[in-house]
Scaffold this motif. Structure first.
Motif, short mmCIF file in Angstrom:
data_model
loop_
_atom_site.label_atom_id
_atom_site.label_comp_id
_atom_site.label_asym_id
_atom_site.label_seq_id
_atom_site.Cartn_x
_atom_site.Cartn_y
_atom_site.Cartn_z
N VAL A 67 46.77 25.50 51.15
CA VAL A 67 47.80 25.16 50.17
C VAL A 67 47.64 23.69 49.81
CG1 VAL A 67 50.27 25.05 49.67
CG2 VAL A 67 49.38 26.88 51.14
N ALA A 123 47.30 27.14 45.55
CA ALA A 123 46.93 27.72 46.84
C ALA A 123 45.73 28.63 46.66
CB ALA A 123 48.11 28.49 47.44
N ASN A 166 56.52 22.15 44.15
CA ASN A 166 55.51 22.15 45.21
C ASN A 166 55.16 23.58 45.57
OD1 ASN A 166 54.09 21.91 47.68
ND2 ASN A 166 55.11 19.98 48.10
N GLN A 204 54.41 24.75 48.24
CA GLN A 204 55.02 25.10 49.52
C GLN A 204 56.39 25.75 49.32
OE1 GLN A 204 53.83 24.91 52.53
NE2 GLN A 204 52.12 23.50 52.51
N ASP A 205 57.00 25.56 48.14
CA ASP A 205 58.29 26.19 47.88
C ASP A 205 58.14 27.69 47.69
OD1 ASP A 205 59.37 23.68 47.96
OD2 ASP A 205 59.38 23.41 45.78
N ILE A 257 54.92 29.67 48.77
CA ILE A 257 54.10 30.34 49.77
C ILE A 257 53.68 29.36 50.85
CG2 ILE A 257 53.14 32.24 48.40
CD1 ILE A 257 50.93 30.50 47.51
N LYS A 258 53.29 29.90 52.00
CA LYS A 258 52.84 29.11 53.14
C LYS A 258 51.46 29.60 53.58
CE LYS A 258 56.79 26.86 53.68
NZ LYS A 258 57.44 27.38 52.47
N GLN A 259 50.73 28.72 54.21
CA GLN A 259 49.41 29.10 54.73
C GLN A 259 49.57 30.20 55.77
OE1 GLN A 259 46.90 25.82 55.70
NE2 GLN A 259 45.52 27.02 56.97
N ASP A 262 50.30 33.34 54.85
CA ASP A 262 51.03 34.44 54.21
C ASP A 262 50.05 35.47 53.64
OD1 ASP A 262 53.34 33.19 54.84
OD2 ASP A 262 53.81 32.50 52.81
#
Length: 628
Positions: free
Chosen positions: A306, A311, A336, A338-339, A341-343, A345
């Motif tokens: 990300v 990403a 962002n 990160q709002d 998705i996250k690594q 996922d």
């Protein structure tokens, strides 16, 4: 043979032992005895012959006037020792208080050992020692009784992780340094290996070429790659060349001392740098990507990285696609990644573009939901005149942008925020993140554009202000700010007025200052321009002819909104043209009464509007807190 009984013992005893010799005979005898003795010096190593062995000592003859004793414990390395054997000993003392010659075989061995060590350093010879024990940073090697230090970096050409495997074993070393002041010796075993590897290294480099597949052993591992021993030559396998998939550290797929096959990618003959690859020995995953993966198809994978701009989604090891932040949400306000998705996922996405030759693809996740601007009800939902509540996303000099729902934004111009306040920047009225009620003023679905207003939620109060702030009326006002051009005044009901410098003069000759609250008289009112001009000086000064004229004709053209409409007067008859003074006074009184009624009605209307506005703001605040 003489009879013992005839021996003259008195004569013998009177002469003493050896007294029967003449001076010449005595000198001859002493010379003969001296020739049978060796001349020895203390702290010297000489050879001696074993002449006796007891339970505690070994008796040695070194050709001196007396024999020497050496503790038998110093001969433990010679279990077969017997009388007649020759050994080297060190002379500690020629004669102790008891007249005994003191010898040491242990010290003789150390002296000889140091002679060998210094000789090995000068002549560059190889010595063989026994590894006694492990110490901090290396090993202790016994060289003929002298302890030498073998650093860990000098044990082998490759890093050694377990020193204990060498303890108790014989090892050939070279002396590399001697500190005579402290009797310290440093040795190396690595230099012997390096010499053996020089020919092998030269052969490898001479035959090295790009594309060649070699077998090597992993000797070191870092976060950027691994170093592989190719048989005397080291090569670097970069982390990006280990696997087609994305890995964070080589230890995820490799181990130290592991044998691996690698291909030569590049090498620098001058710098002896070799770049290796391992993933190149297998086919590229893009070649195995199914044909049904194409633009518009849905794919599933895992987020492997990300970044600020988006990403990366891994469909399979070595096949990744970029999800740009603009393709994560229909919202026009970039946030962002990160709002969303996250690594790590595992998500689904839609293929937007694909280039199999370049092995690139772009993906989107907002396409999994319908575009709000293409929904069937968008024209009715956001029709002109409909009211909505949105979140303030951005502020600009000319207005603010409100998000009514994800992907649907509208602009509220700064002039459409308030009827009464002159707002220079939206930050004076609202801040980012606030919720604001708005009404749709314009809609252009094709251009995805909404024009919104906030002040339009309320009736234009300037129609009512015309009945309250009539020319000549006096009101309490507070001076907000003052400049060379005049002063800005705060009037009742949140409205602002303006006073020119000449209207700021007080009756005592001073000037009105900022923060003061005084009576001001309305000298000019314009509903269209939303402008009220006032004067404090006019409160205490006599009205001029111009003031009377303005007051007389201010409502001549149009009556104020909300005011009761008077019946149109009938055309006067000729005989009524000439009115009496009493009639004029009655008309003036009626006019003042009507204006006062209109003013009271306007004030009640403004008070009711202010109360409703306060209640609406309170409800909006409660809703915002509930949403949070």
């Amino acid at each position: 043979m003489a009879n013992v009984q005839d021996f003259d013992w008195d004569k013998f005893e009177s002469q003493g032992f050896g007294g029967g010799y003449s001076a010449a005979e005595r000198a001859e005898m002493e010379q003969m005895y001296a020739n049978t003795l060796n001349t020895v010096q203390e702290e010297e190593v000489i050879k001696g012959t074993v002449v006796g062995i007891t339970d505690r000592d070994v008796i040695l003859n070194i050709g001196f006037k007396s024999d020497g004793l050496v503790p038998i414990s110093e001969f433990r390395d010679m279990p077969e020792l017997k009388i007649g054997d020759e050994v080297e000993v060190f002379i500690e003392d020629q004669e102790d208080p008891n007249g005994q010659l003191i010898l040491s075989r242990k010290k003789a061995k150390i002296v000889k050992a140091w002679e060998l060590i210094y000789g090995a350093l000068e002549n560059d010879t190889v010595l063989e020692g026994i590894v006694k024990r492990r110490t901090k940073g290396g090993l202790i090697v016994d060289l003929y009784g002298v302890e030498a230090f073998l650093p860990g970096s000098q044990i082998d050409v490759k890093p050694i992780r377990d020193f204990d495997i060498y303890v108790g074993k014989k090892m050939e070393v070279k002396v590399v340094k001697i500190n005579a002041a402290f009797d310290n010796v440093v040795v190396s075993h690595k230099v012997l290996i390096e010499k053996d590897l020089e020919q092998q290294r030269a052969a490898i480099l001479n035959n090295l070429e790009k594309g060649q597949v070699l077998e090597g052993v992993i000797k070191n591992m870092t976060n950027f790659g691994v170093f592989i021993d190719l048989g005397g030559v080291d090569g670097l396998l970069h982390i990006t060349d280990i696997s087609w998939g994305r890995i964070n550290h080589p230890q995820e797929v490799l181990e130290l001392d592991q044998k691996v096959n690698v291909v030569v990618l590049d090498f620098d003959d001058d710098k002896k740098r070799i770049s290796l690859g391992m993933k190149q020995l297998t086919a590229h995953p893009w070649d195995a990507l199914p044909a049904e993966v194409e633009v518009g198809s849905r794919v599933r994978g895992k987020i492997v990285n990300v970044a600020d701009y988006g990403a990366f989604l891994e469909l399979m090891p070595g096949v990744e696609g970029l999800i740009h932040v603009s393709e994560m949400s229909w919202s026009q306000h970039l946030r962002n990644p990160q709002d969303f998705i996250k690594q790590g996922d595992e998500i689904e996405a839609v293929v937007l573009t694909m280039d199999r030759n370049e092995r690139k693809m772009s993906l989107g996740i907002k396409q999994l939901t319908e575009d709000p601007w293409t929904k069937e009800d968008v024209l009715t939902k956001y029709a002109v005149g409909t009211t909505h509540t949105g979140v303030v996303r951005n502020l600009t000099n000319f207005g603010l942008f409100i998000e009514l729902e994800e992907g649907v934004d509208g602009l509220v111009h700064v002039s459409d925020l308030s009827w009464t306040k002159k707002i220079k920047h939206p930050s004076e009225f609202v801040k980012v993140g606030d919720r604001l009620d708005v009404v749709v003023l314009e809609l252009d679905a094709a251009a995805r554009r909404l024009a919104l207003g906030h002040k339009q939620l309320e009736e234009n109060p300037w129609d009512t202000f015309a009945t309250v702030f009539t020319v000549g009326s006096v009101h309490k006002a507070t001076v907000l700010e003052k400049s060379d051009r005049g002063a800005t005044l705060e009037l009742p009901y949140g409205i602002e007025g303006f006073a020119f410098p000449k209207g700021l003069a007080k009756e005592d000759g001073t000037t009105v200052e900022a923060g003061e609250q005084l009576d001001f008289k309305v000298t000019e009112f314009s509903k269209d321009d939303r402008k009220i001009i006032l004067s404090h000086a006019a409160v205490y000064s006599a009205p001029t002819a111009e003031d009377n004229k303005r007051a007389k004709f201010v409502k001549k053209d149009a009556p104020a909104a909300g005011a009761p409409k008077a019946a149109a007067p009938a055309a006067p008859k000729k005989e009524e043209v000439r009115s009496t003074l009493g009639d004029l006074d009655a008309l003036s009184a009626l006019k003042d009464q009507m204006m006062e009624s209109e003013k009271e009605a306007g004030e009640r209307k403004l008070a009711a509007a202010a109360k409703a506005r306060a209640e609406r703001n309170a409800d909006a605040s409660d809703n915002a807190e509930s949403a949070e």
